[in-house]
Design an enzyme around this catalytic site. Structure first.
Site, PDB file in Angstrom:
ATOM      1  N   LYS A 220     -58.922  -2.604 -13.215  1.00  0.00           N
ATOM      2  CA  LYS A 220     -57.865  -1.583 -13.255  1.00  0.00           C
ATOM      3  C   LYS A 220     -58.006  -0.780 -14.531  1.00  0.00           C
ATOM      4  O   LYS A 220     -58.496  -1.295 -15.541  1.00  0.00           O
ATOM      5  CB  LYS A 220     -56.488  -2.259 -13.253  1.00  0.00           C
ATOM      6  CG  LYS A 220     -55.389  -1.362 -12.736  1.00  0.00           C
ATOM      7  CD  LYS A 220     -55.373  -1.386 -11.220  1.00  0.00           C
ATOM      8  CE  LYS A 220     -54.279  -0.572 -10.631  1.00  0.00           C
ATOM      9  NZ  LYS A 220     -54.127  -0.912  -9.195  1.00  0.00           N
TER      10      LYS A 220
ATOM     11  N   ASN B 170     -47.486   8.312  -2.572  1.00  0.00           N
ATOM     12  CA  ASN B 170     -48.463   8.209  -1.484  1.00  0.00           C
ATOM     13  C   ASN B 170     -48.219   7.005  -0.564  1.00  0.00           C
ATOM     14  O   ASN B 170     -48.248   7.134   0.670  1.00  0.00           O
ATOM     15  CB  ASN B 170     -49.873   8.157  -2.091  1.00  0.00           C
ATOM     16  CG  ASN B 170     -50.920   7.833  -1.062  1.00  0.00           C
ATOM     17  OD1 ASN B 170     -51.239   6.671  -0.832  1.00  0.00           O
ATOM     18  ND2 ASN B 170     -51.424   8.842  -0.393  1.00  0.00           N
TER      19      ASN B 170
HETATM   20  N1  GLU Z   1     -54.865   1.588  -6.599  1.00  0.00           N
HETATM   21  C1  GLU Z   1     -54.953   0.984  -5.303  1.00  0.00           C
HETATM   22  C2  GLU Z   1     -54.492  -0.451  -5.348  1.00  0.00           C
HETATM   23  O1  GLU Z   1     -53.753  -0.873  -6.203  1.00  0.00           O
HETATM   24  C3  GLU Z   1     -56.309   1.169  -4.678  1.00  0.00           C
HETATM   25  C4  GLU Z   1     -57.444   0.577  -5.448  1.00  0.00           C
HETATM   26  C5  GLU Z   1     -58.808   1.005  -4.926  1.00  0.00           C
HETATM   27  O2  GLU Z   1     -58.885   1.679  -3.905  1.00  0.00           O
HETATM   28  O3  GLU Z   1     -59.766   0.621  -5.568  1.00  0.00           O
HETATM   29  O4  GLU Z   1     -54.786  -1.210  -4.466  1.00  0.00           O
END
Ligand code: GLU
Length: 428
Positions: free
Chosen positions: A106, A221
């Site tokens: 992340k 979203n």
């Molecule tokens: N940010 C999204 C999540 O928390 C997607 C992560 C991604 O597609 O790598 O799952």
């Protein structure tokens, strides 16, 4: 976020509980409680007025034993290294529970993106890549959008990386715009994934989805597409959504007892999820306070905003009618709230299972980038449905067989897969 919740401690507490259940070896436990690697960096950006502003950025790689680290980049004024660590950890479990060959990572920048012009945003995201490009890549770590970032920003990041390495490299990042290396269905994927989970949970509980009502927290979203899915795929009724009003600096709940029209509400929502409440009122919607969503008499409660929203205080406001909590957000439920949900017998679909649809289609995007061959939206969404349904039932079966709470079951499935990969690679 509730002020007294450190989300990384929360992620570690959840993990520790399941490590006990699984009788994990102490060294494996110590290894998985912490990220493998983390990067902290400063990003100087020239603002439109000619001054330089320096932003703080992070990228955390929690685990990459099952494949390259994977996870979004958040732009948020309250971002901290601990939030990023927690979210990176949850990504490891998310990819494992969805059974996609990726690890957990992340990123974050401490910034309110709504305060930047388009050009400043572009310079900031390019600056982010200039700091981290050596440590990411299609076989290392693949970022994506999250709170405060969007497909256009992913497109700029991919472009910056491609220029730095001297090769068009779409697979370095996912959630790119369609036509710019993105996948059809990626925008809808997280919200639809939430609804596929809800559909399976309703079937398991013997409830008719067309008779069900839902309440959503957030209108970004995830929530927007979960609302569409609840109404169009399940034929249910969403009676409210809440949102953060940027101008008033507080949240509101927008409701309609005979059901909201998600498409209409999206048409009056800005890119940061703020609904035009005057237009909502004119169309017959009630605008209530920000917490109102949580106490609505609905069958399905869907927290799709930030972490820590269902906590020791707020959980007692949840109506007796609620049968399912579907966690579209990452980390919306604190351990204190979890204990109450468990005791009340509400069926909880834990975050890293419930919202795994986004990263699942991110995986499909990477696969299409590698092949340089792109699927139709129908193909993407049917593959998503299959993956999410299998994941839901793997967790439900674990929960029924081991007589454990759904969150613990999801952890058990995920941790077992990660530990197995560690054994197979000879790490332990
Ligand atoms: N940010 C999204 C999540 O928390 C997607 C992560 C991604 O597609 O790598 O799952």
């Amino acid at each position: 976020m509730s002020s007294n919740t450190n989300v990384f401690e929360m992620a570690q507490r959840q993990f520790d509980g399941v490590a006990d259940l699984l009788k994990l070896d102490p060294s494996v436990r110590e290894f998985l409680r912490w990220p493998l690697r983390e990067y902290h960096f400063r990003i100087p950006v020239r603002m439109d007025d000619g001054t330089i502003r320096v932003f703080q950025g992070f990228r955390v790689q929690h685990n990459d034993v099952r494949g390259p680290a994977k996870g979004g980049i958040r732009f948020h004024p309250a971002e901290t290294i601990d939030t990023v660590r927690a979210l990176a950890t949850w990504m490891t479990w998310k990819c494992a529970v969805a059974d996609i060959p990726l690890g957990g990572g992340k990123g974050g920048v401490i910034v309110d993106p709504a305060t930047l012009s388009g050009a400043e945003k572009e310079r900031l995201v390019r600056g982010y890549i200039q700091q981290i490009w050596k440590n990411i890549g299609p076989r290392q770590d693949v970022p994506a959008p999250d709170v405060g970032t969007n497909p256009q920003m992913m497109g700029w990041m991919m472009d910056e990386y491609s220029k730095l390495v001297g090769q068009y490299t779409p697979g370095v990042i996912t959630g790119k715009p369609v036509g710019g290396g993105g996948s059809l269905g990626r925008t809808e994927a997280t919200g639809y994934g939430v609804i596929i989970n809800v559909r399976e949970a309703l079937k398991y509980l013997g409830l008719d989805s067309s008779q069900c009502t839902g309440a959503l927290q957030g209108f970004g979203n995830v929530s927007q597409h979960a609302a569409i899915g609840f109404v169009e795929m399940l034929k249910g009724k969403v009676i409210c959504v809440s949102y953060w009003d940027r101008e008033d600096r507080c949240s509101y709940t927008v409701s309609k007892s005979d059901g909201i029209d998600p498409h209409f509400l999206i048409s009056i929502t800005d890119q940061y999820g703020t609904i035009d409440k005057a237009k909502a009122k004119a169309a017959g919607y009630a605008v209530e306070d920000g917490d109102a969503w949580i106490s609505k008499d609905v069958d399905v409660l869907m927290p799709c905003a930030l972490e820590g929203q269902l906590n020791a205080d707020s959980i007692h406001k949840v109506s007796k009618k609620v049968r399912i909590i579907a966690e579209g957000a990452n980390g919306p439920t604190t351990p204190e709230a979890d204990a109450v949900i468990r005791e009340r017998g509400i069926f909880d679909i834990p975050d890293f299972l419930c919202n795994a649809g986004g990263v699942t289609v991110s995986y499909f995007e990477g696969v299409q980038n590698d092949m340089n061959f792109y699927w139709s939206k129908e193909e993407v969404l049917s593959k998503l449905d299959e993956k999410m349904t299998v994941a839901f039932h793997a967790v439900l079966d674990m929960s029924l067989n081991e007589k454990v709470y759904m969150r613990d079951a999801a952890y058990m499935v995920a941790i077992s897969r990660v530990v197995k990969a560690m054994q197979l690679r000879g790490w332990i």
